[in-house]
Motif scaffolding. Structure first.
Motif, mmCIF file in Angstrom:
data_model
loop_
_atom_site.group_PDB
_atom_site.id
_atom_site.type_symbol
_atom_site.label_atom_id
_atom_site.label_comp_id
_atom_site.label_asym_id
_atom_site.label_seq_id
_atom_site.Cartn_x
_atom_site.Cartn_y
_atom_site.Cartn_z
ATOM 1 N N THR A 171 -2.111 5.442 4.566
ATOM 2 C CA THR A 171 -2.794 4.160 4.733
ATOM 3 C C THR A 171 -3.105 3.990 6.210
ATOM 4 O O THR A 171 -2.410 4.509 7.071
ATOM 5 N N SER A 214 0.813 -1.223 0.000
ATOM 6 C CA SER A 214 0.000 0.000 0.000
ATOM 7 C C SER A 214 0.843 1.268 0.000
ATOM 8 O O SER A 214 0.332 2.354 -0.287
ATOM 9 N N ASP A 215 2.120 1.140 0.334
ATOM 10 C CA ASP A 215 3.007 2.302 0.368
ATOM 11 C C ASP A 215 3.689 2.556 -0.975
ATOM 12 O O ASP A 215 4.481 3.489 -1.105
#
Length: 252
Positions: free
Chosen positions: A202, A127-128
């Motif tokens: 996130t 997600s990064d």
């Protein structure tokens, strides 16, 4: 100045390129492009697609290509990418990173810079990748080598330790993490190189959208520099400037 004016009169130099030579920027209907940013700061000027119409971004990209031989567009959606690519010369080289939402265009005669330095791009999880990818594009355009170490979040510390040699070999590290943002602190406690923390939006609930990650990095008990939430360009530019200083020292 006379040489520039004569080149314009002879059709060898466009008015936009001439203005960039004289004033350091080119004026367009969509705003001014800072053509002298790289020579002044060592960081290529980027065009933020977010908040602009696709046509405005395309106009600025044209000015960038005309005056510097390169256009770097960040936060570019599909419509913006189409608008830019439709106005490019046929011999231009186009590199799009859909995940990072970046678009890089090089003119046929553009000569990219090269630095004898390595920047490590570290992510806590998949997600990064968007913010880290934006940083990687900037680092690459500044000429440094990019080494990526991905999905090494602190939920399993062994993942970080497995890559410790690679982390220590880099000249500077950009560490992107969301959630509580602990990864830059952990990494910085294991290496003797500069670490730039890149908080990512996130997470959810209390402290979500990168707030907890940013606060955690600012409160790091190890020495970490921190940029704003999702500020991949800024993190990459800062890392690139450190890499340039390292490369300069190696040349001495």
């Amino acid at each position: 100045m006379r040489d520039i004016l004569e080149a314009v009169a002879a059709g060898e130099l466009s008015p936009a390129a001439a203005e960039a030579e004289l004033a350091g920027y080119a004026t367009t209907g969509a705003g001014r492009f800072d053509a002298a940013r790289e020579s002044r700061r060592g960081v290529p000027e980027a065009i933020l697609g977010e908040g602009k119409t696709p046509a405005e971004t395309a106009t600025l990209a044209e000015a960038a290509l005309e005056t510097t031989g390169r256009a770097v567009v960040t936060r570019a959606d599909d419509t913006t990418v189409t608008a830019v690519t439709n106005r490019l010369p046929a011999d231009a080289t186009v590199d799009r990173d859909e995940r990072a939402r970046t678009l890089v265009v090089h003119a046929a005669d553009f000569e990219p810079p090269s630095l004898d330095a390595t920047v490590g791009l570290v992510t806590g999880g998949t997600s990064d990748a968007m913010a880290a990818g934006e940083a990687a594009v900037v680092v690459g355009e500044m000429g440094a080598t990019v080494e990526r170490v991905e999905d090494v979040g602190v939920a399993h510390l062994g993942r970080v330790l497995d890559h410790l040699d690679a982390l220590r070999a880099a000249d500077v590290l950009v560490v992107a993490a969301g959630r509580e943002g602990a990864l830059p602190t952990v990494v910085a406690g294991l290496v003797d190189t500069p670490v730039i923390g890149l908080p990512v939006s996130t997470g959810y609930g209390h402290g979500g959208d990168g707030e907890a990650a940013l606060a955690g990095m600012l409160q790091s008990c190890t020495v970490v520099s921190v940029v704003n939430v999702d500020a991949g360009f800024v993190a990459g530019a800062q890392a690139g400037m450190i890499a340039r200083a390292v490369a300069g020292a190696r040349e001495e």
